[in-house]
Design a protein around this motif. Structure first.
Motif, PDB file in Angstrom:
ATOM      1  N   GLU A 330       1.002  -1.207   0.145  1.00 23.85           N
ATOM      2  CA  GLU A 330      -0.097   0.069  -0.058  1.00 23.85           C
ATOM      3  C   GLU A 330       0.880   1.222   0.032  1.00 23.85           C
ATOM      4  N   LYS A 334       1.066   7.773   2.375  1.00 20.40           N
ATOM      5  CA  LYS A 334      -0.032   7.802   3.014  1.00 20.40           C
ATOM      6  C   LYS A 334      -0.061   7.488   4.448  1.00 20.40           C
ATOM      7  N   HIS A 335       0.545   6.221   4.637  1.00 23.59           N
ATOM      8  CA  HIS A 335       0.484   5.626   5.789  1.00 23.59           C
ATOM      9  C   HIS A 335       1.461   6.501   6.960  1.00 23.59           C
ATOM     10  N   GLU A 338      -0.640   9.587   8.183  1.00 23.40           N
ATOM     11  CA  GLU A 338      -1.719   9.347   8.929  1.00 23.40           C
ATOM     12  C   GLU A 338      -0.878   8.870  10.478  1.00 23.40           C
ATOM     13  N   LYS A 344      -4.344   9.376  13.003  1.00 23.76           N
ATOM     14  CA  LYS A 344      -5.705   8.359  12.900  1.00 23.76           C
ATOM     15  C   LYS A 344      -5.227   7.060  12.521  1.00 23.76           C
ATOM     16  N   THR A 347      -5.534   4.387   6.870  1.00 26.99           N
ATOM     17  CA  THR A 347      -6.643   3.778   5.813  1.00 26.99           C
ATOM     18  C   THR A 347      -6.243   2.503   5.280  1.00 26.99           C
ATOM     19  N   LYS A 348      -5.059   2.373   4.784  1.00 21.22           N
ATOM     20  CA  LYS A 348      -4.514   1.331   4.206  1.00 21.22           C
ATOM     21  C   LYS A 348      -3.118   0.976   4.669  1.00 21.22           C
ATOM     22  N   TYR A 391      -8.519  -4.398  12.211  1.00 16.39           N
ATOM     23  CA  TYR A 391      -7.235  -4.430  11.504  1.00 16.39           C
ATOM     24  C   TYR A 391      -6.491  -5.816  11.535  1.00 16.39           C
TER      25      TYR A 391
END
Length: 496
Positions: A330, A334-335, A338, A344, A347-348, A391
Motif C-alpha cells: 500500500e 499515506k500511511h 496518518e 488517525k 486507511t490502508k 485491523y
C-alpha cells in the motif's frame, strides 16, 4: 566512591546497561522493575509451546552489542549464539517480492537490475553512510548532550557537515535513487523507527549502512536472549534486582532524593537513575516544582510511532515467508502522513511480519510457526478490541493473499498488544512504542536531558533522551548516563 547506593528504575536495555556500568565501578546498584519479568519492551512470553519476543526483533549495529561486553573484558558470544540471516529481509509489493541478500555485492546487482546505474550509486551511498556511521560512533553519540558547548568544537563542526545533519533523509536518498521500490528499501527504517523521511536528518542514512551492509542478525532463542545476556552480566557484577516492584514516589530533602516509595516499601538512596518513561517519572513521581519539563513541552514533541502487535501461533508451516517480511503493498506516504501529520488509524496500513520459527525451531512446536505482526500507528489513538479486530482482519486478508492459503482456521494462539498496553505495562506517554522521533529539532542536546535540572541526584536514560530510539541507542544511553553519574561523583569527591 561516596554516595554509591543507586536506584535504577526499570530493567529495559538502557537500565540494565547503566546498572552494569555502575556496579562495575563498585556501586551498590538496585534495579526496580514494575513487571514480573526483566527486559522492558524487550521482554518475552511463552504460551502453548510458543515463545514470543514482545518487542525488538531487528538485530542491527552488532558492533555496539559487542563493544559493550568488551568494556568488561567479556565476549558477547559466550552469552548468545548469533546468526546472520540470508535473506536479511524481504519486501512484499503488489506485484513483486524483493529479497535483500546477505552479501552486499549481491545487493548491488539487485539495485542495478531494478534501476540502471543504481548499483554504482548504492556503492557511493553506502561509502558515505559508512563514514557517517563511524564518525557518529566516535564523535557524536557518546556525548552526554547536556549543552550545545559539547558540539562547538572544530572536529565536531567539521564532522557535522560530513554527516549532512541539516539536510533531509528523503532529499538525500532521492539524489541517488529514483525507482519507488529502491526508495522504499532505503526509507523503511525511518518510517518504522523514527519520523517521516522528509523530516529526518540525512545523518540517519547510517542505519542503511548497518542494515544493508553490516547485515541483519538474529540471536538464537529470540531477542530476549540478549536481555538474558545483560542480566547475566549484571548478576556477575553484583546488581540486585527487585521484580514486581513499582517505584511510586521520589521523596526529596531539599534538591536531593533521600528515599523512594515502592509497592513493597521504602528504600533509601543516594542517587536515582530512571530508565522508565521520562514523562512518567517527572509527572507522576516528582512534585510539580521539581519537574524540568511541563505537559506543554511533552505535548509539543514529535513521537515515533506506537504499534498494534499480534502474536500468533499457527499449527502448520507457511510458505512464502522469510524471517523478516515487510508488507509495502500500500501507499507508504499515506500511511506515514496518518502517523505524523494527521494522526488517525491508517486507511490502508503497511505492516511487518516476523516469523522467527523460519530460523529457530525453539520458538514454536514442531511443524508450527511463530508469527509476530506489527503495524505502526500514531500515538494516543483510541484503542478498543473492536478496532484491533478490524485491523487484524485487514492484515490477515493481505497476509493470506501473499502466502497463498487460508490460515484463519490454523491459528491456535492469538494475543494482541497496542496503545493501552504500552501505557499500562511501561507507563509510556501516549502509548509510544519507540520514544521520540529523530527529527533535527529532537537530536543531541535538543532532546530531554540525562540530568534533572532541578533534582541534583536524579538522572535519566532510555529512548526519550539521547541518543534516541532503538536497542543499540539504548545500550549507548545506559553507558552515557552511568559515565556522567560517575563523573559527577568523582568531581564531588575531589571538592570534599
Amino acid at each position: 566512591m561516596l554516595n554509591n547506593k543507586i536506584c535504577v528504575i526499570g530493567s529495559g536495555v538502557s537500565g540494565l546497561c547503566s546498572a552494569i556500568e555502575l556496579a562495575d565501578k563498585g556501586m551498590d546498584v538496585h534495579v526496580f522493575e514494575k513487571n514480573k519479568e526483566i527486559g522492558g519492551r524487550a521482554r518475552k512470553f511463552s504460551s502453548e509451546g510458543f515463545t514470543f519476543d514482545m518487542g525488538p526483533s531487528w538485530y542491527w549495529m552488532p558492533d555496539v552489542f559487542e563493544n559493550f561486553f568488551k568494556r568488561f573484558h567479556k565476549n558477547l558470544y559466550d552469552y548468545i549464539d548469533l546468526v546472520k540471516l540470508n535473506p536479511g529481509f524481504q519486501i512484499i509489493y503488489n506485484n513483486e517480492t524483493i529479497q535483500i541478500p546477505e552479501k552486499f555485492e549481491e545487493l548491488v546487482v539487485l539495485f542495478e537490475q531494478i534501476e540502471k546505474g543504481a548499483g554504482d550509486k548504492l556503492i557511493a551511498f553506502m561509502k558515505e553512510a559508512e563514514t557517517k556511521y563511524f564518525i557518529s560512533m566516535k564523535d557524536l553519540v557518546f556525548n552526554p548532550s547536556l549543552s550545545i558547548k559539547e558540539f562547538i568544537r572544530a572536529d565536531v563542526i567539521k564532522a557535522a557537515f560530513k554527516l549532512h545533519l541539516f539536510s533531509s533523509f528523503k532529499a538525500h536518498v532521492n539524489k541517488y535513487f529514483k525507482h519507488p521500490k529502491l526508495l522504499s528499501i532505503m526509507e523503511f527504517p525511518i518510517l518504522f523507527l523514527g519520523a517521516q523521511p522528509k523530516n529526518t536528518p540525512a545523518l540517519y542514512s547510517l542505519m542503511n549502512y548497518s542494515g544493508l551492509k553490516q547485515g541483519t542478525f538474529y540471536p538464537m532463542g529470540g531477542f530476549a536472549k540478549v536481555i538474558d545476556a545483560f542480566y547475566a552480566l549484571a548478576i556477575e557484577k553484583g546488581v540486585t534486582f527487585h521484580l514486581d516492584t513499582a517505584v511510586t514516589k521520589l521523596h526529596l530533602t531539599g534538591n536531593n532524593i533521600s528515599h523512594i516509595d515502592t509497592s513493597k516499601g521504602k528504600f533509601d538512596v543516594d542517587k536515582v537513575l530512571s530508565s522508565a518513561d521520562y514523562h512518567h517519572t517527572e509527572q507522576s513521581l516528582l512534585p510539580l516544582e521539581k519537574r524540568t519539563y511541563n505537559e506543554k513541552y511533552w505535548n509539543s514533541r514529535t513521537f515515533a510511532p506506537s504499534s498494534l502487535i499480534f502474536y500468533l501461533g499457527i499449527n502448520k508451516r507457511i510458505q512464502n515467508l522469510e524471517h523478516h517480511n515487510l508488507f509495502f503493498d500500500e501507499d507508504i506516504e499515506k500511511h506515514a502522513a496518518e502517523i505524523y501529520q494527521d494522526p488517525k488509524w491508517p486507511t490502508k496500513p503497511l505492516f511487518y511480519v516476523c516469523c522467527p520459527s523460519k530460523t529457530d525451531s525453539s520458538t514454536a512446536p514442531d511443524g508450527m510457526e511463530n508469527i509476530f505482526i506489527l503495524m505502526p500507528i500514531a500515538t494516543d489513538l483510541i484503542d478498543t478490541e473492536e478496532i484491533r479486530d478490524k485491523y487484524f482482519k485487514i492484515i490477515l486478508d493481505r497476509f493470506q493473499k501473499h502466502v497463498g492459503e487460508d490460515i484463519s482456521q490454523s491459528i491456535v494462539f492469538k494475543r494482541s498488544y497496542c496503545v493501552a498496553d504500552f501505557k499500562s505495562d511501561y507507563n509510556a506517554f501516549k502509548g509510544n512504542a519507540y520514544g521520540l522521533a529523530n527529527t533535527l529539532k529532537q537530536t543531541a542536546f535538543l532532546k530531554p536531558k540525562i540530568k534533572s535540572k532541578k533534582v541534583v541526584n536524579l538522572y535519566y536514560t532510555g529512548q526519550l533522551t539521547v541518543p534516541g530510539p532503538g536497542v543499540p541507542p539504548s545500550i549507548i544511553s545506559g553507558q552515557l548516563v552511568a559515565n556522567q553519574l560517575i563523573k559527577d561523583i568523582k568531581e564531588y569527591e575531589a571538592v570534599i
